[in-house]
Design an enzyme around this catalytic site. Structure first.
Site, PDB file in Angstrom:
ATOM      1  N   ARG A  49      -9.558   0.830   8.727  1.00 36.51           N
ATOM      2  CA  ARG A  49      -9.236  -0.585   8.876  1.00 36.51           C
ATOM      3  C   ARG A  49     -10.158  -1.282   9.867  1.00 36.51           C
ATOM      4  O   ARG A  49      -9.795  -2.334  10.411  1.00 36.51           O
ATOM      5  CB  ARG A  49      -7.751  -0.812   9.176  1.00 36.51           C
ATOM      6  CG  ARG A  49      -7.194  -0.088  10.306  1.00 36.51           C
ATOM      7  CD  ARG A  49      -5.737   0.277  10.067  1.00 36.51           C
ATOM      8  NE  ARG A  49      -4.804  -0.807  10.029  1.00 36.51           N
ATOM      9  CZ  ARG A  49      -3.549  -0.695   9.551  1.00 36.51           C
ATOM     10  NH1 ARG A  49      -3.112   0.450   9.056  1.00 36.51           N
ATOM     11  NH2 ARG A  49      -2.739  -1.708   9.550  1.00 36.51           N
ATOM     12  N   ARG A 102      11.545  -1.684  10.949  1.00 39.10           N
ATOM     13  CA  ARG A 102      10.466  -1.200  11.802  1.00 39.10           C
ATOM     14  C   ARG A 102      10.318  -2.085  13.040  1.00 39.10           C
ATOM     15  O   ARG A 102      10.458  -3.302  12.946  1.00 39.10           O
ATOM     16  CB  ARG A 102       9.143  -1.185  11.000  1.00 39.10           C
ATOM     17  CG  ARG A 102       8.724   0.211  10.600  1.00 39.10           C
ATOM     18  CD  ARG A 102       7.609   0.225   9.616  1.00 39.10           C
ATOM     19  NE  ARG A 102       6.379  -0.443  10.044  1.00 39.10           N
ATOM     20  CZ  ARG A 102       5.259  -0.434   9.343  1.00 39.10           C
ATOM     21  NH1 ARG A 102       5.197   0.236   8.201  1.00 39.10           N
ATOM     22  NH2 ARG A 102       4.177  -1.055   9.770  1.00 39.10           N
ATOM     23  N   ARG A 112      -0.537  -8.787  13.299  1.00 35.17           N
ATOM     24  CA  ARG A 112      -1.074  -7.763  12.389  1.00 35.17           C
ATOM     25  C   ARG A 112      -1.911  -8.429  11.291  1.00 35.17           C
ATOM     26  O   ARG A 112      -2.970  -7.918  10.905  1.00 35.17           O
ATOM     27  CB  ARG A 112       0.067  -6.955  11.765  1.00 35.17           C
ATOM     28  CG  ARG A 112       0.665  -5.954  12.751  1.00 35.17           C
ATOM     29  CD  ARG A 112       2.059  -5.507  12.352  1.00 35.17           C
ATOM     30  NE  ARG A 112       2.134  -4.887  11.052  1.00 35.17           N
ATOM     31  CZ  ARG A 112       3.257  -4.798  10.342  1.00 35.17           C
ATOM     32  NH1 ARG A 112       4.396  -5.295  10.797  1.00 35.17           N
ATOM     33  NH2 ARG A 112       3.252  -4.200   9.175  1.00 35.17           N
ATOM     34  N   ARG A 132      11.604  -5.946   4.920  1.00 32.31           N
ATOM     35  CA  ARG A 132      11.491  -4.493   4.716  1.00 32.31           C
ATOM     36  C   ARG A 132      12.542  -3.722   5.529  1.00 32.31           C
ATOM     37  O   ARG A 132      12.745  -3.982   6.702  1.00 32.31           O
ATOM     38  CB  ARG A 132      10.103  -4.003   5.129  1.00 32.31           C
ATOM     39  CG  ARG A 132      10.013  -2.477   5.086  1.00 32.31           C
ATOM     40  CD  ARG A 132       8.617  -1.955   5.190  1.00 32.31           C
ATOM     41  NE  ARG A 132       7.863  -2.503   6.298  1.00 32.31           N
ATOM     42  CZ  ARG A 132       6.548  -2.389   6.421  1.00 32.31           C
ATOM     43  NH1 ARG A 132       5.856  -1.750   5.517  1.00 32.31           N
ATOM     44  NH2 ARG A 132       5.937  -2.915   7.457  1.00 32.31           N
ATOM     45  N   LYS A 186       0.843  -1.216   0.000  1.00 35.87           N
ATOM     46  CA  LYS A 186       0.000   0.000   0.000  1.00 35.87           C
ATOM     47  C   LYS A 186       0.874   1.262   0.000  1.00 35.87           C
ATOM     48  O   LYS A 186       0.652   2.178  -0.784  1.00 35.87           O
ATOM     49  CB  LYS A 186      -0.928   0.017   1.231  1.00 35.87           C
ATOM     50  CG  LYS A 186      -1.839  -1.183   1.355  1.00 35.87           C
ATOM     51  CD  LYS A 186      -2.722  -1.113   2.592  1.00 35.87           C
ATOM     52  CE  LYS A 186      -1.999  -1.136   3.906  1.00 35.87           C
ATOM     53  NZ  LYS A 186      -1.257  -2.380   4.201  1.00 35.87           N
TER      54      LYS A 186
HETATM   55  P1  AP5 Z   1       4.893  -1.614   1.883  1.00 35.37           P
HETATM   56  O1  AP5 Z   1       4.578  -0.780   0.715  1.00 35.37           O
HETATM   57  O2  AP5 Z   1       5.557  -0.989   3.070  1.00 35.37           O
HETATM   58  O3  AP5 Z   1       3.576  -2.409   2.354  1.00 35.37           O
HETATM   59  P2  AP5 Z   1       2.314  -1.883   3.146  1.00 35.37           P
HETATM   60  O4  AP5 Z   1       1.119  -2.555   2.569  1.00 35.37           O
HETATM   61  O5  AP5 Z   1       2.309  -0.402   3.202  1.00 35.37           O
HETATM   62  O6  AP5 Z   1       2.616  -2.541   4.552  1.00 35.37           O
HETATM   63  P3  AP5 Z   1       2.581  -1.945   6.028  1.00 35.37           P
HETATM   64  O7  AP5 Z   1       3.303  -2.949   6.895  1.00 35.37           O
HETATM   65  O8  AP5 Z   1       3.112  -0.554   6.091  1.00 35.37           O
HETATM   66  O9  AP5 Z   1       1.079  -1.975   6.334  1.00 35.37           O
HETATM   67  P4  AP5 Z   1       0.442  -1.980   7.720  1.00 35.37           P
HETATM   68  O10 AP5 Z   1      -0.955  -1.759   7.391  1.00 35.37           O
HETATM   69  O11 AP5 Z   1       0.749  -3.156   8.568  1.00 35.37           O
HETATM   70  O12 AP5 Z   1       1.237  -0.832   8.492  1.00 35.37           O
HETATM   71  P5  AP5 Z   1       0.818   0.646   8.894  1.00 35.37           P
HETATM   72  O13 AP5 Z   1       2.039   1.444   8.861  1.00 35.37           O
HETATM   73  O14 AP5 Z   1      -0.373   1.098   8.174  1.00 35.37           O
HETATM   74  O15 AP5 Z   1       5.793  -2.838   1.364  1.00 35.37           O
HETATM   75  C1  AP5 Z   1       6.295  -3.811   2.262  1.00 35.37           C
HETATM   76  C2  AP5 Z   1       7.677  -4.296   1.780  1.00 35.37           C
HETATM   77  O16 AP5 Z   1       7.529  -4.936   0.505  1.00 35.37           O
HETATM   78  C3  AP5 Z   1       8.719  -3.185   1.548  1.00 35.37           C
HETATM   79  O17 AP5 Z   1       9.998  -3.645   1.886  1.00 35.37           O
HETATM   80  C4  AP5 Z   1       8.656  -2.909   0.039  1.00 35.37           C
HETATM   81  O18 AP5 Z   1       9.885  -2.412  -0.462  1.00 35.37           O
HETATM   82  C5  AP5 Z   1       8.338  -4.295  -0.493  1.00 35.37           C
HETATM   83  N1  AP5 Z   1       7.548  -4.266  -1.710  1.00 35.37           N
HETATM   84  C6  AP5 Z   1       6.451  -3.505  -1.976  1.00 35.37           C
HETATM   85  N2  AP5 Z   1       5.962  -3.807  -3.208  1.00 35.37           N
HETATM   86  C7  AP5 Z   1       6.784  -4.789  -3.706  1.00 35.37           C
HETATM   87  C8  AP5 Z   1       6.793  -5.532  -4.937  1.00 35.37           C
HETATM   88  N3  AP5 Z   1       5.863  -5.337  -5.892  1.00 35.37           N
HETATM   89  N4  AP5 Z   1       7.747  -6.470  -5.114  1.00 35.37           N
HETATM   90  C9  AP5 Z   1       8.678  -6.673  -4.133  1.00 35.37           C
HETATM   91  N5  AP5 Z   1       8.734  -6.002  -2.971  1.00 35.37           N
HETATM   92  C10 AP5 Z   1       7.777  -5.074  -2.756  1.00 35.37           C
HETATM   93  O19 AP5 Z   1       0.354   0.415  10.410  1.00 35.37           O
HETATM   94  C11 AP5 Z   1       1.281   0.078  11.429  1.00 35.37           C
HETATM   95  C12 AP5 Z   1       0.552   0.035  12.762  1.00 35.37           C
HETATM   96  O20 AP5 Z   1       0.027   1.347  13.069  1.00 35.37           O
HETATM   97  C13 AP5 Z   1      -0.668  -0.895  12.828  1.00 35.37           C
HETATM   98  O21 AP5 Z   1      -0.312  -2.221  13.141  1.00 35.37           O
HETATM   99  C14 AP5 Z   1      -1.493  -0.227  13.938  1.00 35.37           C
HETATM  100  O22 AP5 Z   1      -0.964  -0.525  15.202  1.00 35.37           O
HETATM  101  C15 AP5 Z   1      -1.260   1.257  13.672  1.00 35.37           C
HETATM  102  N6  AP5 Z   1      -2.257   1.820  12.753  1.00 35.37           N
HETATM  103  C16 AP5 Z   1      -2.029   2.298  11.498  1.00 35.37           C
HETATM  104  N7  AP5 Z   1      -3.172   2.745  10.947  1.00 35.37           N
HETATM  105  C17 AP5 Z   1      -4.132   2.550  11.878  1.00 35.37           C
HETATM  106  C18 AP5 Z   1      -5.512   2.777  11.891  1.00 35.37           C
HETATM  107  N8  AP5 Z   1      -6.153   3.279  10.827  1.00 35.37           N
HETATM  108  N9  AP5 Z   1      -6.202   2.452  13.001  1.00 35.37           N
HETATM  109  C19 AP5 Z   1      -5.598   1.931  14.080  1.00 35.37           C
HETATM  110  N10 AP5 Z   1      -4.277   1.666  14.133  1.00 35.37           N
HETATM  111  C20 AP5 Z   1      -3.553   1.967  13.032  1.00 35.37           C
END
Ligand code: AP5
Length: 232
Positions: A88, A160, A171, A127, A13
């Site tokens: 979410r 991270r 997660r 990552r 994402k």
């Molecule tokens: P990346 O693009 O970082 O993936 P992502 O889908 O963004 O994954 P996240 O882990 O950031 O999502 P998340 O929802 O768990 O975390 P968030 O920060 O929102 O790609 C991942 C890896 O793959 C990278 O190394 C990239 O280089 C690689 N990659 C990407 N595309 C590729 C491809 N095509 N081929 C090969 N490699 C590739 O949330 C973190 C925490 O914050 C949550 O657990 C929660 O505690 C809190 N939080 C966040 N939002 C909320 C909310 N709305 N409500 C409540 N708590 C929240």
């Protein structure tokens, strides 16, 4: 355009939302990034949110909405935005609906990135973020040139805190329980995208399901995303 990016942790994402921002100009608004910034700055909200984030649980709606509401009021969001990691849960979807209604806005599309669990795990455990450039990298998938460029810039590859196997597993289960059910809610707006393949291939598929993405706004930043900003 107002777009939501849905998908499991690691589906790409953040990677794809930043590409779309660079291409079309709508800012990527990642609640994960907003929360991590609050943690890094040790604000009262950040200190309270950290425990839930480290455990892979959702942070309370009240705290997430406080950050999001302020961010979406910023001038750069007036022409549209890309929500990455929000909503979410059913309650957050309701809160988003209210927030948009209050400002007479509506969602245009919900992009769902789909990827098998074993690939999600590899993407997340691999990552890393370059401390010098802010570029998002992956020890399994980034090219040797990309990893070398980070070293040449004097950067360290930072992992991270929540990218440990145990927290990732939680997660993913929180995602299945609380976020996946939103697919039914957004059935009318949903655009499913196969997230296997290179980032370029996935991005092309996203543009295909968002036919107006190119025409609605001129490229805001043809050079790509600005350095120093962390990935979601
Ligand atoms: P990346 O693009 O970082 O993936 P992502 O889908 O963004 O994954 P996240 O882990 O950031 O999502 P998340 O929802 O768990 O975390 P968030 O920060 O929102 O790609 C991942 C890896 O793959 C990278 O190394 C990239 O280089 C690689 N990659 C990407 N595309 C590729 C491809 N095509 N081929 C090969 N490699 C590739 O949330 C973190 C925490 O914050 C949550 O657990 C929660 O505690 C809190 N939080 C966040 N939002 C909320 C909310 N709305 N409500 C409540 N708590 C929240």
């Amino acid at each position: 355009m107002r777009i939501v990016f849905l998908g499991a942790p690691g589906a790409g994402k953040g990677t794809q939302a930043r590409r779309l921002e660079a291409r079309c100009g709508w800012p990527q608004v990642s609640t994960g990034d907003l929360l991590r910034a609050a943690v890094a700055e040790a604000t009262p909200l950040g200190r309270r949110a950290k425990a839930a984030m480290d455990a892979g649980e959702l942070v309370s709606d009240e705290w997430v909405m406080a950050l999001l509401d302020e961010r979406l009021r910023a001038e750069d969001c007036s022409g549209g935005f890309i929500l990455d990691g929000f909503p979410r849960s059913a309650s957050q979807a309701r809160l988003l609906k209210e927030l948009l209604r209050a400002s007479r806005q509506r969602l245009d599309a919900v992009v769902m990135l789909e990827l098998p669990r074993e690939v999600l795990m590899k993407r997340l455990t691999g990552r890393r973020t370059c401390s010098a450039t802010g570029k998002l990298l992956n020890i399994y998938f980034s090219s040797a040139e990309e990893l070398a460029a980070s070293r040449a810039a004097g950067g360290e590859l930072m992992q991270r805190d929540d990218d440990t196997e145990e927290t990732i597993a939680n997660r993913l289960s929180v995602y299945e329980r609380q976020t996946r059910p939103l697919l039914a809610r957004y059935a009318d707006l949903l655009r499913r995208v196969n997230a296997m393949g290179t980032p370029d291939e996935v991005f092309e598929r996203i543009l295909e399901v968002l036919p107006s993405a190119d025409s609605m706004m001129p490229a805001a930043n043809p050079a790509g995303p600005s350095p120093g900003k962390s990935y979601g």
